[in-house]
Design a protein around this motif. Structure first.
Motif, mmCIF file in Angstrom:
data_model
loop_
_atom_site.group_PDB
_atom_site.id
_atom_site.type_symbol
_atom_site.label_atom_id
_atom_site.label_comp_id
_atom_site.label_asym_id
_atom_site.label_seq_id
_atom_site.Cartn_x
_atom_site.Cartn_y
_atom_site.Cartn_z
ATOM 1 N N VAL A 184 0.854 -1.191 0.000
ATOM 2 C CA VAL A 184 0.000 0.000 0.000
ATOM 3 C C VAL A 184 0.884 1.234 0.000
ATOM 4 N N ALA A 185 0.424 2.301 -0.653
ATOM 5 C CA ALA A 185 1.238 3.512 -0.785
ATOM 6 C C ALA A 185 0.384 4.747 -0.550
ATOM 7 N N GLU A 186 1.022 5.757 0.033
ATOM 8 C CA GLU A 186 0.368 7.056 0.164
ATOM 9 C C GLU A 186 0.341 7.790 -1.177
ATOM 10 N N GLN A 187 1.319 7.474 -2.056
ATOM 11 C CA GLN A 187 1.410 8.109 -3.369
ATOM 12 C C GLN A 187 2.081 7.148 -4.337
ATOM 13 N N GLN A 188 1.618 7.147 -5.583
ATOM 14 C CA GLN A 188 2.295 6.434 -6.658
ATOM 15 C C GLN A 188 2.781 7.456 -7.692
ATOM 16 N N THR A 189 3.992 7.241 -8.170
ATOM 17 C CA THR A 189 4.516 8.121 -9.213
ATOM 18 C C THR A 189 4.371 7.501 -10.601
ATOM 19 N N ALA A 190 4.070 6.211 -10.642
ATOM 20 C CA ALA A 190 3.879 5.519 -11.926
ATOM 21 C C ALA A 190 2.761 4.496 -11.787
ATOM 22 N N GLY A 191 1.612 4.960 -11.250
ATOM 23 C CA GLY A 191 0.470 4.081 -11.061
ATOM 24 C C GLY A 191 0.006 3.488 -12.379
ATOM 25 N N LYS A 192 -0.395 2.214 -12.348
ATOM 26 C CA LYS A 192 -0.728 1.481 -13.566
ATOM 27 C C LYS A 192 -2.233 1.268 -13.680
ATOM 28 N N GLY A 193 -2.764 1.590 -14.860
ATOM 29 C CA GLY A 193 -4.142 1.282 -15.185
ATOM 30 C C GLY A 193 -4.194 0.241 -16.285
ATOM 31 N N ARG A 194 -5.393 -0.066 -16.758
ATOM 32 C CA ARG A 194 -5.554 -1.046 -17.818
ATOM 33 C C ARG A 194 -4.997 -0.527 -19.131
ATOM 34 N N ARG A 195 -4.578 -1.495 -19.970
ATOM 35 C CA ARG A 195 -4.156 -1.225 -21.343
ATOM 36 C C ARG A 195 -3.070 -0.149 -21.405
ATOM 37 N N GLY A 196 -2.140 -0.192 -20.427
ATOM 38 C CA GLY A 196 -0.996 0.702 -20.441
ATOM 39 C C GLY A 196 -1.269 2.117 -19.980
ATOM 40 N N ARG A 197 -2.466 2.388 -19.491
ATOM 41 C CA ARG A 197 -2.786 3.743 -19.053
ATOM 42 C C ARG A 197 -2.180 4.007 -17.676
ATOM 43 N N ALA A 198 -2.066 5.282 -17.325
ATOM 44 C CA ALA A 198 -1.581 5.675 -16.004
ATOM 45 C C ALA A 198 -2.763 5.851 -15.058
ATOM 46 N N TRP A 199 -2.510 5.622 -13.770
ATOM 47 C CA TRP A 199 -3.515 5.895 -12.744
ATOM 48 C C TRP A 199 -3.022 7.090 -11.935
ATOM 49 N N VAL A 200 -3.781 8.191 -11.958
ATOM 50 C CA VAL A 200 -3.390 9.406 -11.256
ATOM 51 C C VAL A 200 -3.459 9.149 -9.751
ATOM 52 N N SER A 201 -2.343 9.397 -9.056
ATOM 53 C CA SER A 201 -2.219 8.976 -7.658
ATOM 54 C C SER A 201 -1.669 10.088 -6.785
ATOM 55 N N PRO A 202 -2.432 11.152 -6.522
ATOM 56 C CA PRO A 202 -1.931 12.232 -5.672
ATOM 57 C C PRO A 202 -1.689 11.739 -4.250
ATOM 58 N N PRO A 203 -0.778 12.401 -3.510
ATOM 59 C CA PRO A 203 -0.365 11.887 -2.200
ATOM 60 C C PRO A 203 -1.385 12.121 -1.093
ATOM 61 N N ASN A 204 -1.464 11.140 -0.186
ATOM 62 C CA ASN A 204 -2.148 11.280 1.098
ATOM 63 C C ASN A 204 -3.637 11.578 0.995
ATOM 64 N N LEU A 205 -4.254 11.129 -0.105
ATOM 65 C CA LEU A 205 -5.672 11.397 -0.310
ATOM 66 C C LEU A 205 -6.502 10.132 -0.482
ATOM 67 N N ASN A 206 -5.931 9.150 -1.170
ATOM 68 C CA ASN A 206 -6.729 8.032 -1.657
ATOM 69 C C ASN A 206 -6.155 6.700 -1.180
ATOM 70 N N LEU A 207 -6.637 5.625 -1.784
ATOM 71 C CA LEU A 207 -6.169 4.281 -1.442
ATOM 72 C C LEU A 207 -5.601 3.628 -2.685
ATOM 73 N N TYR A 208 -4.306 3.296 -2.639
ATOM 74 C CA TYR A 208 -3.631 2.598 -3.726
ATOM 75 C C TYR A 208 -2.960 1.364 -3.127
ATOM 76 N N PHE A 209 -3.369 0.183 -3.562
ATOM 77 C CA PHE A 209 -2.776 -1.025 -2.999
ATOM 78 C C PHE A 209 -2.804 -2.153 -4.013
ATOM 79 N N SER A 210 -1.970 -3.149 -3.751
ATOM 80 C CA SER A 210 -1.935 -4.375 -4.549
ATOM 81 C C SER A 210 -1.829 -5.556 -3.594
ATOM 82 N N ALA A 211 -2.683 -6.544 -3.811
ATOM 83 C CA ALA A 211 -2.712 -7.739 -2.970
ATOM 84 C C ALA A 211 -2.171 -8.930 -3.752
ATOM 85 N N ILE A 212 -1.331 -9.707 -3.093
ATOM 86 C CA ILE A 212 -0.807 -10.945 -3.677
ATOM 87 C C ILE A 212 -1.743 -12.087 -3.287
#
Length: 352
Positions: free
Chosen positions: A137-165
């Motif tokens: 989990v991250a407070e900010q992503q600088t290279a967030g990944k979306g579908r089909r090569g798109r970027a996911w806008v990830s401003p700091p300390n506002l939202n929820l960005y995580f990846s589960a294994i």
């Protein structure tokens, strides 16, 4: 689904206990916070903390100062002791772990203030043997990944960005169903928070027709079995309109914009991971039918006219159903049904 660049090492034993990624300092910080929380609005003396923790009074004071640096508001009054009066809005183990009701998902938590991509980090951890349920989990992503090569806008300390294994016992052809499992858990968590959320096929969640969250699933597998699946989720919790790129402001939203108030992120994350594990357990125990039924009930795509963009071209039709594998079934004007496995879907108008 994106293939792995190289085969991973052997799967770790499933008996590996869920645990918190921690240092001795984090353990002591967590214990101090727990003791202070137990005290409610009252003070706990430094001597009592020292005795319970097995630390000197000076060591207790140093831990309290470190917690203050992290954003915890702790009063200290001579002859009274310490009192916890405020917590930071962060997604660290100190905040999330006490709220979790899971066996595995989120119990091993890798928290980052800033990271390129949580999916990329989780993929590397999985290749190195990280266990089922591990979350990055991250407070900010600088290279967030979306579908089909798109970027996911990830401003700091506002939202929820995580990846589960996840390490499910599944054949690779069924792995895409996990995207729908995650979508159901996400839509239900948003509804529990007070928003009228709906799922747009294949992997977006909307509020009032605007995108509030997306899911990116990546896979490492052999022909006969899955090594691991990375389920990446981005949820706009507290973004304001000013945080979205201008070209997305008409189509994106956040939970805070929908509710008209800020959203506490740690409770939301804990609720989502708990619901994700519950739906994953149901799916692995009983199959896809229950997930499919609930997905259909939460869908904004079924029952409307859609425009589908695929590698084979663009066309329009009526979104009629999803099949037992999660593929979208679209009835064309001439009556035949197209089975859509991947692509972008634009919802045009309801059925008349």
């Amino acid at each position: 689904m994106a293939p792995a660049p190289r085969p991973p090492p052997p799967r770790p034993p499933r008996t590996e206990a869920a645990r918190l990624v921690e240092t001795p300092e984090l353990t002591q910080d967590a214990r101090i916070l727990n003791f202070l929380a137990e005290g409610g609005e009252g003070f706990i003396s430094g001597e009592a903390l020292s005795t319970r923790l097995g630390l000197s009074r000076t060591a207790v004071w140093k831990h309290v100062e470190a917690l203050r640096v992290k954003g915890y508001r702790i009063d200290a009054v001579p002859a009274k002791g310490y009192r916890l009066v405020g917590r930071p809005d962060r997604l660290s183990a100190l905040e999330v772990h006490p709220l979790l009701a899971t066996r595995a998902v989120g119990r091993v938590l890798h928290h980052h203030d800033t990271i390129g991509s949580t999916n990329a980090a989780a993929f590397r951890l999985a290749q190195d043997g990280a266990g089922h349920g591990t979350v990055v989990v991250a407070e900010q992503q600088t290279a967030g990944k979306g579908r089909r090569g798109r970027a996911w806008v990830s401003p700091p300390n506002l939202n929820l960005y995580f990846s589960a294994i996840l390490r499910p016992e599944l054949p690779p052809q069924r792995a895409p169903e996990l995207t729908l499992v995650a979508a159901v858990a996400l839509a239900e968590t948003l509804r529990e928070a007070g928003a009228d959320a709906a799922i747009k096929w294949p992997n977006d969640v909307q509020i009032s027709g605007r995108k509030v969250a997306g899911i990116l699933t990546e896979l490492s597998a052999e022909p006969e079995r899955v090594h691991f699946v990375i389920v990446g989720v981005g949820v706009n919790l507290n973004s304001g309109e000013e945080h979205f790129p201008e070209e997305l402001r008409a189509t994106a939203t956040s939970l805070a914009l929908a509710l008209g108030r800020p959203v506490a992120r740690a409770p939301f994350a804990a609720a989502l991971w708990t619901r994700l594990e519950t739906w994953l357990d149901t799916y692995l125990a009983t199959g896809f039918d229950a997930v499919r039924t609930r997905w259909k009930a939460l869908s904004s795509t079924l029952g409307v006219q859609v425009r589908v963009r695929t590698d084979r071209g663009d066309w329009e039709g009526f979104a009629e159903d999803i099949d037992p594998t999660g593929a979208l079934m679209v009835r064309m004007a001439d009556g035949h049904v197209e089975r859509v496995l991947a692509g972008d879907v634009e919802q045009l108008r309801p059925q008349r």
